[in-house]
Motif scaffolding. Structure first.
Motif, PDB file in Angstrom:
ATOM      1  N   UNK A  18      11.871   7.495  -6.126  1.00 42.14           N
ATOM      2  CA  UNK A  18      12.572   8.731  -6.489  1.00 42.14           C
ATOM      3  C   UNK A  18      11.679   9.962  -6.429  1.00 42.14           C
ATOM      4  N   UNK A  19      10.387   9.773  -6.654  1.00 47.53           N
ATOM      5  CA  UNK A  19       9.478  10.918  -6.625  1.00 47.53           C
ATOM      6  C   UNK A  19       9.049  11.298  -5.211  1.00 47.53           C
ATOM      7  N   UNK A  20       9.637  10.618  -4.206  1.00 46.24           N
ATOM      8  CA  UNK A  20       9.333  10.946  -2.825  1.00 46.24           C
ATOM      9  C   UNK A  20       8.233  10.113  -2.200  1.00 46.24           C
ATOM     10  N   UNK A  21       7.498   9.338  -3.016  1.00 42.97           N
ATOM     11  CA  UNK A  21       6.441   8.487  -2.471  1.00 42.97           C
ATOM     12  C   UNK A  21       7.039   7.245  -1.828  1.00 42.97           C
ATOM     13  N   UNK A  22       6.260   6.602  -0.982  1.00 45.12           N
ATOM     14  CA  UNK A  22       6.707   5.413  -0.255  1.00 45.12           C
ATOM     15  C   UNK A  22       5.683   4.295  -0.441  1.00 45.12           C
ATOM     16  N   UNK A  23       6.168   3.112  -0.739  1.00 42.36           N
ATOM     17  CA  UNK A  23       5.316   1.925  -0.754  1.00 42.36           C
ATOM     18  C   UNK A  23       5.610   1.110   0.494  1.00 42.36           C
ATOM     19  N   UNK A  24       4.573   0.798   1.249  1.00 40.08           N
ATOM     20  CA  UNK A  24       4.688  -0.012   2.456  1.00 40.08           C
ATOM     21  C   UNK A  24       4.255  -1.436   2.114  1.00 40.08           C
ATOM     22  N   UNK A  25       4.978  -2.418   2.643  1.00 43.28           N
ATOM     23  CA  UNK A  25       4.641  -3.783   2.259  1.00 43.28           C
ATOM     24  C   UNK A  25       5.058  -4.781   3.341  1.00 43.28           C
ATOM     25  N   UNK A  26       4.462  -5.975   3.235  1.00 42.96           N
ATOM     26  CA  UNK A  26       4.782  -7.084   4.128  1.00 42.96           C
ATOM     27  C   UNK A  26       5.194  -8.294   3.304  1.00 42.96           C
TER      28      UNK A  26
ATOM     29  N   UNK B  73       0.848  -1.189   0.000  1.00 40.59           N
ATOM     30  CA  UNK B  73       0.000   0.000   0.000  1.00 40.59           C
ATOM     31  C   UNK B  73       0.883   1.238   0.000  1.00 40.59           C
ATOM     32  N   UNK B  74       0.376   2.305  -0.574  1.00 44.10           N
ATOM     33  CA  UNK B  74       1.083   3.587  -0.514  1.00 44.10           C
ATOM     34  C   UNK B  74       0.587   4.458   0.628  1.00 44.10           C
TER      35      UNK B  74
END
Length: 455
Positions: free
Chosen positions: A165-173, A151-152
Protein backbone atom coordinates in the motif's frame (compact mmCIF):
# COMPACT_ATOMS: atom_id res chain seq x y z
CA UNK A 1 47.41 -23.71 -1.00
CA UNK A 2 49.55 -26.76 -1.70
CA UNK A 3 47.66 -29.97 -2.39
CA UNK A 4 48.95 -33.33 -1.24
CA UNK A 5 48.43 -36.45 -3.27
CA UNK A 6 47.00 -39.58 -1.70
CA UNK A 7 49.40 -41.99 -3.40
CA UNK A 8 49.56 -44.68 -0.74
CA UNK A 9 48.10 -45.67 2.60
CA UNK A 10 50.84 -44.04 4.70
CA UNK A 11 48.66 -41.08 5.60
CA UNK A 12 45.66 -43.18 6.64
CA UNK A 13 45.01 -42.94 10.34
CA UNK A 14 43.42 -46.33 11.02
CA UNK A 15 44.27 -49.91 10.30
CA UNK A 16 43.44 -51.02 6.76
CA UNK A 17 41.91 -54.25 8.06
CA UNK A 18 38.66 -52.28 8.23
CA UNK A 19 37.51 -52.43 4.63
CA UNK A 20 35.37 -49.68 3.15
CA UNK A 21 31.99 -50.90 1.86
CA UNK A 22 31.69 -51.44 -1.87
CA UNK A 23 29.53 -49.11 -3.92
CA UNK A 24 26.86 -49.69 -6.57
CA UNK A 25 28.41 -48.99 -9.93
CA UNK A 26 25.63 -47.01 -11.59
CA UNK A 27 24.44 -45.24 -8.43
CA UNK A 28 27.73 -44.00 -7.01
CA UNK A 29 28.48 -40.27 -7.00
CA UNK A 30 31.23 -40.57 -9.63
CA UNK A 31 28.93 -42.34 -12.08
CA UNK A 32 26.14 -39.83 -11.55
CA UNK A 33 28.51 -36.87 -11.95
CA UNK A 34 29.64 -38.24 -15.33
CA UNK A 35 26.05 -38.81 -16.38
CA UNK A 36 25.05 -35.24 -15.56
CA UNK A 37 28.07 -33.72 -17.28
CA UNK A 38 27.32 -35.72 -20.41
CA UNK A 39 23.79 -34.32 -20.43
CA UNK A 40 24.99 -30.74 -19.84
CA UNK A 41 27.26 -31.14 -22.87
CA UNK A 42 24.23 -31.79 -25.09
CA UNK A 43 22.48 -28.51 -24.24
CA UNK A 44 22.41 -25.94 -27.01
CA UNK A 45 24.33 -22.76 -26.26
CA UNK A 46 21.98 -20.51 -28.24
CA UNK A 47 23.23 -17.14 -29.35
CA UNK A 48 26.77 -17.75 -28.13
CA UNK A 49 29.66 -17.99 -30.55
CA UNK A 50 33.16 -18.85 -29.40
CA UNK A 51 33.32 -18.76 -25.63
CA UNK A 52 36.08 -19.14 -23.12
CA UNK A 53 33.96 -21.24 -20.76
CA UNK A 54 31.75 -23.94 -22.36
CA UNK A 55 28.19 -24.12 -21.05
CA UNK A 56 28.65 -27.65 -19.71
CA UNK A 57 31.61 -26.51 -17.58
CA UNK A 58 29.58 -23.57 -16.26
CA UNK A 59 26.62 -25.80 -15.38
CA UNK A 60 28.82 -28.47 -13.83
CA UNK A 61 30.69 -25.83 -11.82
CA UNK A 62 27.43 -24.54 -10.36
CA UNK A 63 26.36 -28.12 -9.63
CA UNK A 64 29.74 -28.76 -7.92
CA UNK A 65 29.25 -25.61 -5.82
CA UNK A 66 26.00 -27.05 -4.44
CA UNK A 67 27.38 -30.58 -4.25
CA UNK A 68 30.25 -29.32 -2.08
CA UNK A 69 27.85 -27.09 -0.07
CA UNK A 70 29.92 -23.97 -0.70
CA UNK A 71 28.53 -21.22 1.56
CA UNK A 72 28.50 -18.68 -1.28
CA UNK A 73 29.45 -18.21 -4.91
CA UNK A 74 32.31 -15.96 -3.81
CA UNK A 75 33.69 -18.66 -1.49
CA UNK A 76 33.51 -21.20 -4.31
CA UNK A 77 35.22 -18.76 -6.67
CA UNK A 78 38.12 -18.16 -4.28
CA UNK A 79 38.92 -21.89 -4.06
CA UNK A 80 38.00 -23.13 -7.54
CA UNK A 81 41.66 -23.41 -8.61
CA UNK A 82 42.71 -25.31 -5.50
CA UNK A 83 40.41 -28.32 -5.48
CA UNK A 84 39.66 -31.34 -7.62
CA UNK A 85 37.04 -29.93 -9.97
CA UNK A 86 38.79 -31.40 -13.01
CA UNK A 87 39.31 -34.92 -11.69
CA UNK A 88 36.10 -35.41 -9.71
CA UNK A 89 33.60 -33.24 -11.61
CA UNK A 90 35.31 -33.39 -15.06
CA UNK A 91 35.37 -29.59 -15.32
CA UNK A 92 37.99 -28.43 -17.80
CA UNK A 93 37.65 -24.73 -16.98
CA UNK A 94 35.70 -23.46 -14.00
CA UNK A 95 34.35 -19.94 -14.53
CA UNK A 96 34.85 -17.07 -12.10
CA UNK A 97 31.78 -15.90 -10.21
CA UNK A 98 30.94 -13.13 -12.69
CA UNK A 99 31.35 -15.37 -15.73
CA UNK A 100 29.26 -18.13 -14.16
CA UNK A 101 26.38 -15.71 -13.67
CA UNK A 102 26.68 -14.47 -17.25
CA UNK A 103 26.77 -17.98 -18.74
CA UNK A 104 23.86 -19.39 -16.71
CA UNK A 105 21.45 -16.45 -16.72
CA UNK A 106 20.08 -17.22 -20.25
CA UNK A 107 19.75 -20.97 -19.60
CA UNK A 108 16.19 -22.29 -19.68
CA UNK A 109 15.38 -24.05 -16.39
CA UNK A 110 13.30 -26.53 -18.38
CA UNK A 111 16.46 -27.73 -20.15
CA UNK A 112 17.59 -29.25 -16.83
CA UNK A 113 14.58 -31.59 -16.60
CA UNK A 114 16.35 -34.52 -18.33
CA UNK A 115 19.05 -34.38 -15.62
CA UNK A 116 16.50 -35.35 -12.97
CA UNK A 117 15.09 -38.06 -15.20
CA UNK A 118 18.58 -39.52 -15.82
CA UNK A 119 19.24 -39.95 -12.10
CA UNK A 120 15.72 -41.33 -11.62
CA UNK A 121 16.31 -43.93 -14.34
CA UNK A 122 19.51 -45.02 -12.64
CA UNK A 123 17.53 -45.54 -9.44
CA UNK A 124 15.01 -47.61 -11.38
CA UNK A 125 17.78 -49.54 -13.13
CA UNK A 126 19.34 -50.39 -9.77
CA UNK A 127 15.92 -51.36 -8.35
CA UNK A 128 16.53 -48.84 -5.58
CA UNK A 129 13.00 -47.47 -5.78
CA UNK A 130 11.21 -50.80 -5.35
CA UNK A 131 11.34 -50.72 -1.51
CA UNK A 132 9.73 -47.25 -1.64
CA UNK A 133 6.52 -48.53 -3.24
CA UNK A 134 3.84 -47.43 -0.79
CA UNK A 135 0.52 -49.14 -1.60
CA UNK A 136 -0.50 -51.66 -4.27
CA UNK A 137 2.30 -50.72 -6.66
CA UNK A 138 1.88 -46.96 -6.16
CA UNK A 139 4.55 -44.43 -5.19
CA UNK A 140 3.63 -41.71 -2.70
CA UNK A 141 4.52 -38.23 -3.99
CA UNK A 142 4.38 -35.20 -1.70
CA UNK A 143 3.85 -31.72 -3.16
CA UNK A 144 4.33 -28.40 -1.44
CA UNK A 145 5.30 -24.84 -2.31
CA UNK A 146 8.19 -22.94 -0.76
CA UNK A 147 9.91 -19.59 -1.17
CA UNK A 148 13.66 -19.22 -1.56
CA UNK A 149 14.27 -15.55 -2.40
CA UNK A 150 12.84 -12.19 -1.34
CA UNK A 151 14.09 -8.63 -1.82
CA UNK A 152 12.80 -5.09 -2.09
CA UNK A 153 15.54 -4.08 -4.54
CA UNK A 154 16.98 -7.10 -6.42
CA UNK A 155 14.74 -8.55 -9.10
CA UNK A 156 14.64 -10.20 -12.52
CA UNK A 157 12.19 -10.88 -15.34
CA UNK A 158 10.97 -14.06 -13.59
CA UNK A 159 10.30 -12.49 -10.18
CA UNK A 160 6.86 -12.50 -8.62
CA UNK A 161 5.83 -9.14 -7.20
CA UNK A 162 3.95 -8.08 -4.10
CA UNK A 163 2.92 -4.43 -4.31
CA UNK A 164 2.34 -2.83 -0.91
CA UNK A 165 0.00 0.00 0.00
CA UNK A 166 2.88 2.38 0.62
CA UNK A 167 4.01 1.95 -2.99
CA UNK A 168 6.97 -0.34 -2.25
CA UNK A 169 7.39 -3.68 -4.02
CA UNK A 170 8.71 -6.98 -2.71
CA UNK A 171 10.21 -9.26 -5.36
CA UNK A 172 10.32 -12.96 -4.64
CA UNK A 173 10.77 -16.47 -6.01
CA UNK A 174 8.86 -19.64 -5.15
CA UNK A 175 8.78 -23.20 -6.40
CA UNK A 176 6.47 -26.18 -6.13
CA UNK A 177 8.68 -28.98 -4.86
CA UNK A 178 7.88 -32.67 -5.17
CA UNK A 179 9.46 -35.83 -3.82
CA UNK A 180 8.77 -39.53 -3.68
CA UNK A 181 8.41 -40.36 0.01
CA UNK A 182 7.63 -43.36 2.19
CA UNK A 183 6.60 -43.43 5.86
CA UNK A 184 9.34 -45.96 6.64
CA UNK A 185 12.18 -44.18 4.83
CA UNK A 186 14.14 -41.16 5.96
CA UNK A 187 15.29 -40.54 2.39
CA UNK A 188 13.21 -38.70 -0.18
CA UNK A 189 13.64 -38.76 -3.96
CA UNK A 190 13.12 -35.19 -5.22
CA UNK A 191 11.62 -34.75 -8.67
CA UNK A 192 12.14 -31.75 -10.94
CA UNK A 193 10.47 -28.82 -9.11
CA UNK A 194 8.00 -26.60 -10.91
CA UNK A 195 9.11 -22.94 -10.74
CA UNK A 196 6.42 -20.46 -9.70
CA UNK A 197 7.52 -17.51 -11.81
CA UNK A 198 6.01 -14.72 -13.81
CA UNK A 199 5.10 -16.27 -17.15
CA UNK A 200 6.30 -14.70 -20.41
CA UNK A 201 3.96 -12.05 -21.75
CA UNK A 202 1.89 -11.69 -18.56
CA UNK A 203 1.83 -9.17 -15.74
CA UNK A 204 -0.15 -11.36 -13.36
CA UNK A 205 1.70 -13.41 -10.75
CA UNK A 206 1.90 -17.16 -11.16
CA UNK A 207 0.44 -19.22 -8.32
CA UNK A 208 0.87 -22.60 -6.65
CA UNK A 209 -2.38 -23.92 -8.11
CA UNK A 210 -1.25 -23.25 -11.69
CA UNK A 211 2.18 -24.70 -10.92
CA UNK A 212 0.53 -27.85 -9.54
CA UNK A 213 -1.42 -28.32 -12.76
CA UNK A 214 1.77 -27.93 -14.83
CA UNK A 215 3.61 -30.32 -12.52
CA UNK A 216 0.99 -33.08 -12.72
CA UNK A 217 0.89 -32.76 -16.51
CA UNK A 218 4.67 -33.07 -16.77
CA UNK A 219 4.85 -35.85 -14.17
CA UNK A 220 2.61 -38.01 -16.32
CA UNK A 221 4.62 -37.15 -19.46
CA UNK A 222 7.91 -37.99 -17.77
CA UNK A 223 6.67 -41.20 -16.12
CA UNK A 224 3.72 -42.49 -18.15
CA UNK A 225 3.77 -46.01 -16.68
CA UNK A 226 4.31 -45.31 -12.99
CA UNK A 227 1.41 -45.21 -10.55
CA UNK A 228 1.25 -42.33 -8.09
CA UNK A 229 -0.64 -41.30 -4.97
CA UNK A 230 -0.31 -37.54 -4.49
CA UNK A 231 -0.36 -36.16 -0.95
CA UNK A 232 -0.77 -32.45 -0.23
CA UNK A 233 -2.04 -30.02 2.38
CA UNK A 234 -5.58 -28.70 2.78
CA UNK A 235 -5.14 -25.91 0.21
CA UNK A 236 -5.11 -28.56 -2.53
CA UNK A 237 -8.50 -30.05 -1.55
CA UNK A 238 -10.52 -28.28 -4.21
CA UNK A 239 -12.54 -29.60 -7.13
CA UNK A 240 -10.37 -28.28 -10.03
CA UNK A 241 -7.21 -29.81 -8.59
CA UNK A 242 -8.88 -33.13 -7.83
CA UNK A 243 -10.19 -33.22 -11.41
CA UNK A 244 -6.65 -32.59 -12.69
CA UNK A 245 -5.38 -35.52 -10.61
CA UNK A 246 -8.15 -37.74 -12.01
CA UNK A 247 -7.47 -36.61 -15.59
CA UNK A 248 -3.83 -37.68 -15.31
CA UNK A 249 -4.46 -40.98 -13.54
CA UNK A 250 -3.19 -40.00 -10.09
CA UNK A 251 -4.74 -41.05 -6.78
CA UNK A 252 -4.59 -38.68 -3.83
CA UNK A 253 -4.56 -38.25 -0.06
CA UNK A 254 -5.26 -34.56 0.62
CA UNK A 255 -5.57 -32.79 3.94
CA UNK A 256 -8.84 -31.09 4.87
CA UNK A 257 -9.70 -28.64 7.65
CA UNK A 258 -13.08 -28.04 9.19
CA UNK A 259 -12.68 -24.28 8.86
CA UNK A 260 -11.95 -24.51 5.12
CA UNK A 261 -14.26 -27.41 4.27
CA UNK A 262 -17.30 -26.71 6.44
CA UNK A 263 -19.78 -28.29 4.00
CA UNK A 264 -17.84 -31.57 3.90
CA UNK A 265 -17.63 -31.81 7.69
CA UNK A 266 -21.33 -31.02 7.98
CA UNK A 267 -22.09 -33.91 5.61
CA UNK A 268 -19.81 -36.20 7.62
CA UNK A 269 -21.70 -35.26 10.77
CA UNK A 270 -24.99 -36.06 9.04
CA UNK A 271 -23.55 -39.41 7.95
CA UNK A 272 -22.59 -40.17 11.54
CA UNK A 273 -26.08 -39.35 12.78
CA UNK A 274 -27.55 -41.73 10.20
CA UNK A 275 -25.16 -44.52 11.18
CA UNK A 276 -23.05 -44.55 8.00
CA UNK A 277 -19.75 -43.74 9.71
CA UNK A 278 -17.30 -46.58 10.47
CA UNK A 279 -15.29 -46.34 13.71
CA UNK A 280 -12.06 -48.28 14.16
CA UNK A 281 -9.36 -48.39 16.82
CA UNK A 282 -5.84 -49.74 16.66
CA UNK A 283 -3.40 -50.07 19.57
CA UNK A 284 0.36 -49.62 19.19
CA UNK A 285 1.51 -50.98 22.53
CA UNK A 286 5.22 -50.72 21.70
CA UNK A 287 4.89 -46.96 21.16
CA UNK A 288 2.25 -46.52 23.85
CA UNK A 289 -0.23 -45.06 21.35
CA UNK A 290 -3.85 -45.61 20.44
CA UNK A 291 -5.01 -44.73 16.92
CA UNK A 292 -8.71 -44.03 16.61
CA UNK A 293 -10.34 -43.59 13.20
CA UNK A 294 -13.68 -42.71 11.75
CA UNK A 295 -14.25 -42.83 8.01
CA UNK A 296 -16.98 -42.76 5.40
CA UNK A 297 -16.90 -43.24 1.63
CA UNK A 298 -18.61 -41.33 -1.19
CA UNK A 299 -19.08 -37.86 0.28
CA UNK A 300 -19.56 -34.57 -1.65
CA UNK A 301 -16.50 -32.31 -1.42
CA UNK A 302 -18.54 -29.11 -1.28
CA UNK A 303 -22.00 -27.75 -1.98
CA UNK A 304 -21.25 -26.18 -5.35
CA UNK A 305 -19.57 -29.34 -6.72
CA UNK A 306 -21.61 -32.21 -5.31
CA UNK A 307 -20.48 -34.28 -8.33
CA UNK A 308 -16.93 -34.43 -6.95
CA UNK A 309 -17.10 -37.35 -4.52
CA UNK A 310 -14.42 -38.14 -1.96
CA UNK A 311 -13.75 -40.63 0.80
CA UNK A 312 -13.21 -39.08 4.23
CA UNK A 313 -10.78 -40.14 6.99
CA UNK A 314 -10.45 -38.66 10.46
CA UNK A 315 -7.71 -39.83 12.81
CA UNK A 316 -6.76 -39.28 16.44
CA UNK A 317 -3.38 -40.37 17.79
CA UNK A 318 -3.63 -40.63 21.56
CA UNK A 319 -0.52 -40.87 23.69
CA UNK A 320 0.06 -40.53 27.39
CA UNK A 321 0.59 -36.76 27.24
CA UNK A 322 -1.10 -35.51 24.07
CA UNK A 323 -3.73 -36.15 21.42
CA UNK A 324 -3.11 -35.30 17.75
CA UNK A 325 -5.94 -34.93 15.26
CA UNK A 326 -5.81 -35.21 11.45
CA UNK A 327 -8.29 -35.45 8.58
CA UNK A 328 -7.97 -36.21 4.87
CA UNK A 329 -9.95 -36.94 1.74
CA UNK A 330 -8.92 -39.59 -0.77
CA UNK A 331 -10.24 -41.29 -3.89
CA UNK A 332 -9.04 -44.65 -2.57
CA UNK A 333 -11.91 -46.55 -1.01
CA UNK A 334 -11.35 -46.71 2.74
CA UNK A 335 -11.87 -49.79 4.90
CA UNK A 336 -10.54 -51.18 8.17
CA UNK A 337 -7.75 -53.02 6.35
CA UNK A 338 -6.20 -49.94 4.73
CA UNK A 339 -7.18 -46.95 6.88
CA UNK A 340 -4.05 -47.18 9.06
CA UNK A 341 -1.79 -47.21 6.02
CA UNK A 342 -3.67 -44.35 4.37
CA UNK A 343 -3.26 -42.37 7.58
CA UNK A 344 0.48 -43.00 7.54
CA UNK A 345 0.62 -41.87 3.91
CA UNK A 346 -1.22 -38.66 4.71
CA UNK A 347 1.00 -37.91 7.69
CA UNK A 348 4.15 -38.67 5.69
CA UNK A 349 3.51 -35.44 3.77
CA UNK A 350 5.57 -33.64 6.41
CA UNK A 351 8.67 -35.23 4.85
CA UNK A 352 8.50 -32.67 2.04
CA UNK A 353 8.93 -30.06 4.79
CA UNK A 354 11.28 -31.74 7.26
CA UNK A 355 13.37 -34.00 5.04
CA UNK A 356 13.41 -31.64 2.05
CA UNK A 357 12.90 -27.95 2.88
CA UNK A 358 14.40 -28.06 6.37
CA UNK A 359 17.36 -30.07 5.13
CA UNK A 360 17.98 -27.61 2.30
CA UNK A 361 17.64 -24.61 4.60
CA UNK A 362 19.39 -25.85 7.74
CA UNK A 363 21.83 -28.64 6.88
CA UNK A 364 24.46 -26.93 4.75
CA UNK A 365 22.70 -26.37 1.41
CA UNK A 366 22.00 -22.67 2.11
CA UNK A 367 18.74 -22.87 0.17
CA UNK A 368 17.67 -19.33 0.99
CA UNK A 369 21.06 -17.75 0.30
CA UNK A 370 21.21 -15.61 -2.84
CA UNK A 371 24.04 -17.16 -4.88
CA UNK A 372 23.22 -14.78 -7.73
CA UNK A 373 20.06 -13.37 -9.22
CA UNK A 374 20.74 -12.26 -12.80
CA UNK A 375 18.27 -10.57 -15.10
CA UNK A 376 16.43 -13.56 -16.58
CA UNK A 377 16.74 -17.15 -15.26
CA UNK A 378 19.82 -17.30 -13.02
CA UNK A 379 18.01 -17.53 -9.68
CA UNK A 380 15.74 -20.33 -10.94
CA UNK A 381 18.63 -22.21 -12.59
CA UNK A 382 20.62 -22.10 -9.36
CA UNK A 383 17.60 -23.41 -7.42
CA UNK A 384 17.17 -26.30 -9.89
CA UNK A 385 20.86 -27.22 -9.70
CA UNK A 386 20.76 -27.15 -5.90
CA UNK A 387 17.80 -29.52 -5.97
CA UNK A 388 19.69 -31.72 -8.45
CA UNK A 389 22.65 -31.88 -6.05
CA UNK A 390 20.20 -32.78 -3.27
CA UNK A 391 18.83 -35.61 -5.46
CA UNK A 392 22.33 -37.03 -5.95
CA UNK A 393 22.99 -36.77 -2.19
CA UNK A 394 19.73 -38.53 -1.37
CA UNK A 395 20.65 -41.25 -3.87
CA UNK A 396 23.95 -41.73 -2.02
CA UNK A 397 22.16 -41.77 1.32
CA UNK A 398 19.75 -44.43 0.04
CA UNK A 399 22.11 -46.57 -2.04
CA UNK A 400 25.77 -46.01 -1.09
CA UNK A 401 26.98 -48.04 1.89
CA UNK A 402 30.26 -46.09 1.97
CA UNK A 403 28.43 -42.75 2.17
CA UNK A 404 26.25 -44.17 4.94
CA UNK A 405 29.30 -45.41 6.86
CA UNK A 406 31.10 -42.06 6.61
CA UNK A 407 27.98 -40.15 7.68
CA UNK A 408 27.56 -42.49 10.68
CA UNK A 409 31.22 -42.03 11.60
CA UNK A 410 31.14 -38.23 11.45
CA UNK A 411 27.77 -37.98 13.17
CA UNK A 412 26.05 -35.20 11.24
CA UNK A 413 25.50 -33.91 7.72
CA UNK A 414 27.16 -30.58 8.51
CA UNK A 415 30.31 -32.33 9.73
CA UNK A 416 30.25 -34.55 6.66
CA UNK A 417 30.07 -31.59 4.28
CA UNK A 418 32.82 -29.71 6.15
CA UNK A 419 35.11 -32.74 6.11
CA UNK A 420 34.44 -33.30 2.40
CA UNK A 421 35.34 -29.71 1.56
CA UNK A 422 38.47 -29.87 3.69
CA UNK A 423 39.80 -32.93 1.85
CA UNK A 424 38.60 -31.67 -1.52
CA UNK A 425 40.72 -28.52 -1.24
CA UNK A 426 43.73 -30.12 0.50
CA UNK A 427 44.48 -33.41 -1.26
CA UNK A 428 44.80 -34.45 -4.87
CA UNK A 429 41.94 -36.88 -5.42
CA UNK A 430 40.87 -38.89 -8.42
CA UNK A 431 37.28 -39.66 -7.47
CA UNK A 432 34.58 -39.03 -4.94
CA UNK A 433 34.95 -42.62 -3.78
CA UNK A 434 38.59 -41.93 -2.93
CA UNK A 435 37.44 -38.92 -0.91
CA UNK A 436 34.85 -40.99 0.96
CA UNK A 437 37.42 -43.74 1.61
CA UNK A 438 39.80 -41.16 3.05
CA UNK A 439 37.06 -39.99 5.41
CA UNK A 440 36.14 -43.59 6.26
CA UNK A 441 39.68 -44.72 7.12
CA UNK A 442 40.75 -41.43 8.67
CA UNK A 443 43.72 -39.30 7.74
CA UNK A 444 46.78 -38.19 9.64
CA UNK A 445 47.44 -34.53 9.11
CA UNK A 446 50.55 -34.00 6.94
CA UNK A 447 53.56 -32.47 8.65
CA UNK A 448 54.23 -28.92 7.47
CA UNK A 449 57.41 -28.37 5.46
CA UNK A 450 59.22 -25.13 6.17
CA UNK A 451 61.68 -23.68 3.67
CA UNK A 452 64.29 -21.47 5.40
CA UNK A 453 66.66 -19.34 3.40
CA UNK A 454 70.31 -19.76 4.42
CA UNK A 455 71.99 -16.56 5.63
Amino acid sequence: METIALVDDVRLGVAMSTVAPKGRKHLCADSLFRLLHEHFATLADDGVAEVEIPLDDALMSAFAMFSLKAPSLLAFDKQRAEGNLKTIYSIARAPCDTRMRERLDPVSPESLRPSFKLVFRQLQRGKALEPMVFLDGHYLVALDGTGYFSSTTIHCDSCLQNEHRNGSVTYYHQMLAAAIIHPDFREVIPLMPEPIVKQDGTKKNDCERNAAKRFITTLRQDHPHLQFIITEDALSSNAPHIETLHDYGCHYILGVKEGDHAYLFKQVQAAEESGRITDYERHDRAAGLVHRFRFVNDMPLNGSRADVRVNFIESWEMGQDQVQHFSWVTDLRVNKRNVYKLMRGGRARWKIENETFNTLKNQGYNFEHNYGHGEKNLSVVFAMLMMLAFLVDQTQQLCCALFQAVWAKLGSKRQLWESMRSLFYTYELQSMRQLFEALFYGLKRPQPIFVIDSP
